[in-house]
Structure formats: C-alpha cells, structure tokens
Design a protein around this motif. Sequence first.
Motif, mmCIF file in Angstrom:
data_model
loop_
_atom_site.group_PDB
_atom_site.id
_atom_site.type_symbol
_atom_site.label_atom_id
_atom_site.label_comp_id
_atom_site.label_asym_id
_atom_site.label_seq_id
_atom_site.Cartn_x
_atom_site.Cartn_y
_atom_site.Cartn_z
ATOM 1 N N ARG A 105 56.804 36.836 -66.469
ATOM 2 C CA ARG A 105 56.000 35.825 -65.787
ATOM 3 C C ARG A 105 56.385 35.759 -64.312
ATOM 4 N N ALA A 106 55.468 35.272 -63.497
ATOM 5 C CA ALA A 106 55.766 34.981 -62.102
ATOM 6 C C ALA A 106 56.446 33.626 -62.025
ATOM 7 N N THR A 107 57.501 33.532 -61.220
ATOM 8 C CA THR A 107 58.233 32.268 -61.136
ATOM 9 C C THR A 107 57.587 31.275 -60.180
ATOM 10 N N ASP A 108 56.573 31.722 -59.403
ATOM 11 C CA ASP A 108 55.913 30.787 -58.491
ATOM 12 C C ASP A 108 54.774 30.038 -59.159
ATOM 13 N N GLY A 109 54.597 30.277 -60.467
ATOM 14 C CA GLY A 109 53.556 29.572 -61.202
ATOM 15 C C GLY A 109 52.185 30.195 -61.104
ATOM 16 N N SER A 110 52.034 31.306 -60.395
ATOM 17 C CA SER A 110 50.729 31.937 -60.263
ATOM 18 C C SER A 110 50.446 32.802 -61.476
ATOM 19 N N SER A 111 49.364 32.525 -62.152
ATOM 20 C CA SER A 111 49.017 33.275 -63.367
ATOM 21 C C SER A 111 48.718 34.735 -63.044
ATOM 22 N N GLY A 112 48.332 35.024 -61.788
ATOM 23 C CA GLY A 112 48.028 36.397 -61.417
ATOM 24 C C GLY A 112 49.232 37.309 -61.475
ATOM 25 N N GLY A 113 50.442 36.734 -61.398
ATOM 26 C CA GLY A 113 51.644 37.548 -61.449
ATOM 27 C C GLY A 113 52.194 37.721 -62.845
ATOM 28 N N ASP A 114 51.589 37.086 -63.829
ATOM 29 C CA ASP A 114 52.084 37.177 -65.196
ATOM 30 C C ASP A 114 51.649 38.489 -65.840
ATOM 31 N N ALA A 115 52.602 39.180 -66.447
ATOM 32 C CA ALA A 115 52.288 40.436 -67.139
ATOM 33 C C ALA A 115 51.981 40.202 -68.610
ATOM 34 N N GLY A 116 52.375 39.036 -69.136
ATOM 35 C CA GLY A 116 52.122 38.736 -70.535
ATOM 36 C C GLY A 116 53.117 39.423 -71.451
ATOM 37 N N ASP A 117 52.721 39.581 -72.714
ATOM 38 C CA ASP A 117 53.568 40.173 -73.734
ATOM 39 C C ASP A 117 53.607 41.680 -73.551
ATOM 40 N N LEU A 118 54.819 42.238 -73.476
ATOM 41 C CA LEU A 118 54.961 43.678 -73.230
ATOM 42 C C LEU A 118 54.500 44.526 -74.414
ATOM 43 N N GLU A 119 54.319 43.931 -75.577
ATOM 44 C CA GLU A 119 53.777 44.696 -76.701
ATOM 45 C C GLU A 119 52.332 45.113 -76.453
ATOM 46 N N ASP A 120 51.680 44.472 -75.472
ATOM 47 C CA ASP A 120 50.302 44.830 -75.142
ATOM 48 C C ASP A 120 50.221 45.980 -74.146
ATOM 49 N N PHE A 121 51.355 46.427 -73.620
ATOM 50 C CA PHE A 121 51.359 47.563 -72.695
ATOM 51 C C PHE A 121 51.111 48.864 -73.462
ATOM 52 N N ARG A 122 50.602 49.876 -72.770
ATOM 53 C CA ARG A 122 50.467 51.206 -73.359
ATOM 54 C C ARG A 122 51.853 51.799 -73.542
ATOM 55 N N LEU A 123 52.087 52.436 -74.684
ATOM 56 C CA LEU A 123 53.386 53.043 -75.000
ATOM 57 C C LEU A 123 53.231 54.556 -75.049
ATOM 58 N N VAL A 124 54.052 55.244 -74.263
ATOM 59 C CA VAL A 124 54.009 56.707 -74.206
ATOM 60 C C VAL A 124 55.329 57.254 -74.731
ATOM 61 N N VAL A 125 55.259 58.078 -75.796
ATOM 62 C CA VAL A 125 56.442 58.677 -76.414
ATOM 63 C C VAL A 125 56.217 60.183 -76.481
#
Length: 348
Positions: free
Chosen positions: A174-194
């Motif tokens: 999350r962004a610590t300044d409270g801006s939702s634009g800086g939040d990445a959310g849950d990392l399980e939603d990221f693409r995973l490359v193996v």
Amino acid sequence: MTRRARVAVFTALVVLVGLAAAGLALRQAAEQREQARTPPSVAVASHRLTDLADLTAAGPAIVFRHTGLDRDYGHLAAVALDDPAGPRAVGDVACDRVAASRSRVSCLQVQRGVVTRYALVELGADLEPRATTPLPGIPSRTRLSPDGSLVATTTFVTGHSYQQSGFSTATEIRATDGSSGGDAGDLEDFRLVVDGREVAPVDRNVWGVTFVDDRWFYATVATGGVTHLVRGDLTTRTLTALRTNVECPSLSPDGTRLAYKVDDDAPGTHWSFAVLDLASGEETVLAGETRGVDDQAAWLDDDTLMYGVPRADEAGVTDVWSLDVERAGAAPQLLVEQAWSPTVVAGP
C-alpha cells in the motif's frame, strides 16, 4: 553433666537447628513468591518514546516490540544503535509486528475484544496514528520501502505458521500517503513467471516482502510444495522466480546481498540463514545459527543480521540476536533482550 542434662542440651540444639532451617525455608519461599509477583525485567524503560526525530537526534536507533513481562509488554520501544544493551525508551502504542523509518512506523496490531480484529496502524514521526487499515488475518510480516512511501504487510488468513498444512497468506503493498493510486493490492494477483513461462497455480502463497525501491522488491512464493525467491515489479505487476528453497528475503542496506531462510538437511523443517551475493549469484549458508529460527531477518548493518528468537523457558518473551555474515561459522550474539521485530532507523 548428667545424662539427662546432655539429652536436654542435644534436644534443644536439634530444635534450634530445625527452627533455623524452617526460617530459611520460609524466607526462600517468600522470595520466590515475590519474584513470581514481579517478574524480572532486565530492560526497564528509562523514559517514554514520543518522537522518532528526537529518538534519532543523537544517532541511529533500533526500534522494536518490547517483550518484557511488565506493563509495557508489546509496546513500541527503541534503544541506541551504539548501545543496544543500554536504556530503552518505550512508547504507548502496542504492536505485534513493527517496521520503522524516521518519518513513520508500520504497526501491525491484534485488536482483541468480543470479536478479534487485525489492523495496520500507520504512525507518523510523532507516533500518533495517521491511518488504520483492517487486515484479513493474523499479523506476520511488515516492511517499509526505503523512502517510507510504501508499506508491505503479510497476514495469516488460516493457520498460525508456515509449518502447518493448509495455511494461506495475504500479502499486500500500500501507499503510506493514503493515495489509492499507489496501492498494489494483493500480490497473489500479480503474474507469476517460473522457469521463463507464466503460470497460474491456484495454491500460490506470497509472503516476506523486502523492498529495493518504489518499483522493485523481493518476496517468497510457495506453490506445489516448493518455495521460490521472486523478484517483484510493481510497474508490470509481475513476480519472477529466481531460485528455490528460499523464504523471507531481506535486502542488505547497500543493496548487494539478500539474506533469507533455507531448509537444511535435518529431518523435518529446520531453518538456517543464508546470504546471496546478487552480483555473483554465490550463496553462503551461515552455519553458526543452529536453532532453526523462524523469522524474517533484518540487517543491523551491511555485515550483520538481526532476528528474534523466543525464549524456551519464558512464554511470550523473545530476544533479538545478531549474526555476522562475513564468517559462515560465526556464533550468534545476544543483541537486545526482551525484544522482537527490530528495525534500524537512521540518524540525522
């Protein structure tokens, strides 16, 4: 002296010895009761912790969770980096996990009540709450980015340790300044490359973030019974696996090395710390720490790790230990008694 007189004297001596022994036993019992009522605290707070700038005005400090069995148990605390066994300052805020910088603190809390809740409480430099965000489970890990603009949190949604089957984590940035634009959310939603290809396993879990900067980070991903060290990219929302049998990475202050846990050859799960040189790819297992520590290490300086170890004989009490990474067989050293979840906060 008659026989009767000798018997009387002997009897009197026996009685006196018995009374002395009984008195000694009573005094020892009283001392034990007093000690039980007032548990020993080798780390008594010398003053209150109220401001991070004041704390570090004279130089760097170690900020941590105080675990002495006293009225300040669980509170935010700090000691001078150059005198970790010296006087400590203790604050009024309780945290279960801590990460700190000169401008803010990430404080993960278990808020007990009729219904137990979990929260990320972001504190300003004055240690006053700036924002509170509900968390989905039991606090486990937290880290701040180098400039303090991002905060990562890991919680256990089910289960209480990585060693239990069926555990599930939620790791968010999350962004610590409270801006939702800086939040990445849950990392399980990221693409995973193996191994060079994108995969989408349903059993993936992510934990143990350590930041490089405001774009790049490292973390752990587990899937299919294998743990991977991954490099994360907040811009492309991608996690790329680099190597296996790695958990809870921590980037050195100079950015050249990663420390992490590896499961050694002992039966069952038994952790050892290892350090990876990012330029050469050489991994060194630190054989001096043999206790199987289950913690995400932090760096005391470019050559030393620090981490928490529970006391075997005092439930709820932990100490912070240090380990020299320059010597693979170096023995761990007690760094801060009655402490947990340490972070070095730089001076002016």
